[in-house]
Scaffold this active site. Structure first.
Site, PDB file in Angstrom:
ATOM      1  N   ARG A 483       1.987   4.236  -0.358  1.00 50.76           N
ATOM      2  CA  ARG A 483       0.855   3.462   0.157  1.00 50.76           C
ATOM      3  C   ARG A 483       1.278   2.011   0.296  1.00 50.76           C
ATOM      4  O   ARG A 483       1.583   1.352  -0.693  1.00 50.76           O
ATOM      5  CB  ARG A 483      -0.334   3.589  -0.790  1.00 50.76           C
ATOM      6  N   PHE A 488      -1.861  -7.051   0.981  1.00 54.79           N
ATOM      7  CA  PHE A 488      -2.593  -6.546  -0.189  1.00 54.79           C
ATOM      8  C   PHE A 488      -1.624  -6.060  -1.271  1.00 54.79           C
ATOM      9  O   PHE A 488      -1.405  -6.748  -2.258  1.00 54.79           O
ATOM     10  CB  PHE A 488      -3.553  -5.441   0.228  1.00 54.79           C
ATOM     11  N   GLN A 491       2.348   0.513  -3.213  1.00 59.68           N
ATOM     12  CA  GLN A 491       2.095   1.421  -4.339  1.00 59.68           C
ATOM     13  C   GLN A 491       3.114   2.543  -4.367  1.00 59.68           C
ATOM     14  O   GLN A 491       3.527   3.073  -3.342  1.00 59.68           O
ATOM     15  CB  GLN A 491       0.684   2.004  -4.213  1.00 59.68           C
ATOM     16  N   ASN A 530      -5.148   3.710 -10.779  1.00 58.93           N
ATOM     17  CA  ASN A 530      -5.967   4.673 -11.516  1.00 58.93           C
ATOM     18  C   ASN A 530      -7.104   5.207 -10.644  1.00 58.93           C
ATOM     19  O   ASN A 530      -7.314   4.758  -9.514  1.00 58.93           O
ATOM     20  CB  ASN A 530      -6.506   4.051 -12.805  1.00 58.93           C
ATOM     21  N   PHE A 541       1.362  -0.319  -8.745  1.00 60.19           N
ATOM     22  CA  PHE A 541       1.472  -1.054  -7.484  1.00 60.19           C
ATOM     23  C   PHE A 541       1.896  -2.490  -7.741  1.00 60.19           C
ATOM     24  O   PHE A 541       1.782  -2.997  -8.881  1.00 60.19           O
ATOM     25  CB  PHE A 541       0.152  -1.006  -6.697  1.00 60.19           C
ATOM     26  N   LEU A 550      -9.499  -7.195  -8.874  1.00 58.28           N
ATOM     27  CA  LEU A 550      -8.942  -6.067  -9.618  1.00 58.28           C
ATOM     28  C   LEU A 550      -8.875  -6.314 -11.130  1.00 58.28           C
ATOM     29  O   LEU A 550      -8.549  -5.397 -11.892  1.00 58.28           O
ATOM     30  CB  LEU A 550      -7.533  -5.748  -9.101  1.00 58.28           C
ATOM     31  N   HIS A 554      -7.686  -2.745 -13.476  1.00 56.21           N
ATOM     32  CA  HIS A 554      -6.327  -2.210 -13.483  1.00 56.21           C
ATOM     33  C   HIS A 554      -5.488  -3.007 -14.485  1.00 56.21           C
ATOM     34  O   HIS A 554      -5.593  -4.243 -14.556  1.00 56.21           O
ATOM     35  CB  HIS A 554      -5.700  -2.296 -12.091  1.00 56.21           C
TER      36      HIS A 554
END
Length: 594
Positions: A483, A488, A491, A530, A541, A550, A554
């Protein structure tokens, strides 16, 4: 002391010719002392270890604040447990050994006195004193050819025949309560110190001050001719006092953090060493002996220690040659050669404990070797496992320094032996040390370049343990970045490759580890992926921009410290518009754990 080459505070300077002559002797003496920078092993009591004594008959006695006394036997390497006594009902306030190492005695706040036959590790007598002694010490009576016990009762010193319980004599040279007693067998003279910091000498044969010792040595005539009033002049309290084995000197540690060494017979000051916190801070600034954070922690412990009674246990000892002075400081344990007037060794600098009471093992053969090395500095002598035993602040352990460096032992097993049932504090300390052993950094080797990560093992121990264990097990080898979202994050960590797979090293999800100082406040932050709270597995990531939304969702467990350009290149690759999977696979080839 200011540095390793110059013992500060001493006015005595040796001639250069003598310094050259003594340098060989200096090495010979150090060969017979522990040299390892870290302690080799430690053993437990059920409560704080407050007293420790050794004998040249190869026995070690330890006493803790719960009244327990343990006997240990010195072996060729290390020590062996021998016997455990529930000697007292409350804290042991004094533990002493006779000069020949045959007898030991303990006194407690339960007002009891116990005497032990050391070689047979047996209790031979007990006495109910009816008072808590301020100090206790074995003395030798040449006239009676036997040991007696001297115990401080207020300002008086009572001398007992410990076998019959009879009071032999009462010595009363002091005006205030006596807090310290020491016996010098060379001159058959005792030294006592009271709460007013007055030092008195008295013969153990006549029980009064004598200008000549039984050996014929001349003791000072008038106290005004001595330097014994220096503590009153400097308005400091004597915390501990110890005698050199040859009877030529005694050393004190006082509340102004200065070590003062006196000639025994003249009571004149010989050396002074300043171990104040200001001097320690200056030494740290000049030589950076420990990391700044660790030094700050040591200073905090030191200020706390000063407010406790354990500060009085910070003692000074001599080696068996009476040439090397050894004492604990905020920066480890120092070895001072009194003749060279310099620090010749420092050990325990990086240990996270504050050492207090010290004692050396002194087998008869090693004492003979040391005497030969003083007579003939060029003669090579060997020591049978020289060991320095130490107690420490707020620790229910005692520690052994030897010639064996910690990295030469089996570090896979804990050097802190669990010979007692561990307390909650022991378990927490063990967990903290285990976390400190976790990896601090890793390198992701990808087909686009290397990415260097710094890991936060202290703040996120389980997350780092999970990540590094997977890495060592090659779990991430060949795994793709499944990903990639421009501006951004990128991952990876899913062996299935579609974001649905991966598990933790424990086979199930594990909890989040949020920390107030670890935020998604910058690019190149490494964080766990998660499915919601407490669902961490193997995926993680790396952010490309600050992502504060976030935070507390995370777990942040690392940062990229090198290879940011590689992360940026991965973040710019072309991806499928619906799945965000790169068209050209980007793989983790392997992971190096440091």
């Amino acid at each position: 002391m200011k540095d390793l080459d110059d013992a500060s505070g001493s006015d005595v300077q040796e001639p250069d010719t003598k310094r050259i002559k003594l340098s060989t002797m200096d090495k010979g003496l150090l060969d017979n002392l522990p040299s390892a920078k870290s302690y080799e092993v430690s053993y437990m009591h059920r409560d704080t270890v407050q007293h420790i004594v050794t004998s040249h008959t190869n026995f070690v006695l330890t006493a803790s604040s719960d009244g327990h006394i343990k006997f240990w036997k010195k072996s060729e390497e290390g020590i062996e447990f021998v016997k455990h006594f529930r000697a007292h009902l409350s804290a042991v306030v004094g533990l002493t050994m006779s000069y020949d190492g045959l007898y030991a005695a303990s006194v407690s706040s339960d007002k009891a006195l116990k005497v032990f036959d050391v070689k047979n590790f047996d209790m031979v007598t007990m006495m109910s004193l009816g008072y808590v002694p301020g100090a206790v010490c074995f003395v030798w009576s040449e006239e009676r050819k036997q040991h007696h016990l001297a115990a401080a009762k207020g300002s008086d010193i009572l001398v007992y025949d410990y076998l019959s319980g009879e009071t032999i004599a009462t010595v009363s040279p002091h005006m205030s309560d006596v807090k310290c007693l020491r016996y010098c067998h060379t001159h058959q003279t005792a030294i006592s110190v009271d709460e007013s910091n007055i030092i008195e000498y008295w013969s153990t044969n006549t029980f009064r001050f004598e200008e000549k010792s039984p050996t014929g040595a001349s003791i000072f005539k008038y106290k005004t001719d001595t330097d014994l009033f220096t503590f009153l002049q400097h308005k400091c309290n004597i915390l501990s006092l110890n005698l050199s084995p040859n009877g030529r000197h005694f050393a004190t540690f006082s509340s102004d953090r200065k070590i003062r060494v006196f000639h025994f017979t003249s009571a004149k000051l010989y050396r002074v060493y300043d171990e104040s916190l200001a001097v320690a801070t200056q030494l740290q600034q000049e030589q950076q002996l420990v990391q700044s954070i660790d030094f700050g922690r040591k200073l905090a412990i030191e200020r706390e220690l000063e407010k406790t009674e354990q500060f009085q246990q910070s003692g000074v000892i001599f080696d068996d040659s009476s040439t090397i002075l050894i004492y604990p400081t905020v920066l480890g344990i120092k070895f001072i050669n009194l003749q060279l007037n310099k620090c010749v060794r420092m050990i325990g600098v990086h240990e996270n404990v504050r050492f207090l009471t010290l004692t050396l093992s002194c087998p008869a053969q090693r004492k003979q070797n040391l005497q030969l090395s003083v007579v003939n500095p060029n003669m090579k002598t060997t020591s049978d496992d020289p060991t320095l035993f130490c107690t420490a602040y707020k620790k229910n352990r005692f520690y052994l320094f030897t010639n064996r460096e910690a990295d030469q032992t089996n570090l896979e097993s804990d050097r802190d032996i669990l010979n007692e049932r561990p307390t909650r504090e022991d378990i927490l300390a063990a967990q903290t040390e285990e976390r400190a052993k976790l990896a601090q950094s890793t390198i992701l080797h990808t087909n686009m370049g290397d990415i260097h990560l710094r890991l936060f093992s202290t703040e996120c121990p389980r997350t780092v343990e999970n990540f590094t264990t997977h890495a060592r097990n090659q779990y991430y080898n060949g795994v793709i970045f499944h990903r990639v979202i421009k501006q951004f994050m990128v991952q990876t960590g899913d062996p299935v490759g579609d974001g649905t797979g991966g598990e933790s090293i424990w086979g199930s999800d594990f909890e989040d580890e949020f920390h107030k100082n670890l935020k998604h406040d910058r690019p190149y932050t490494v964080s766990m992926a998660n499915r919601g709270p407490g669902t961490n597995g193997s995926q993680f990531f790396i952010t490309l921009i600050p992502t504060p939304w976030l935070d507390n969702k995370h777990t942040v467990f690392g940062r990229v410290v090198k290879g940011m350009d590689v992360v940026e290149k991965i973040g710019q690759v072309k991806t499928h518009p619906k799945t965000d999977v790169p068209y050209d696979p980007i793989k983790i080839l392997s992971v190096t754990v440091k």
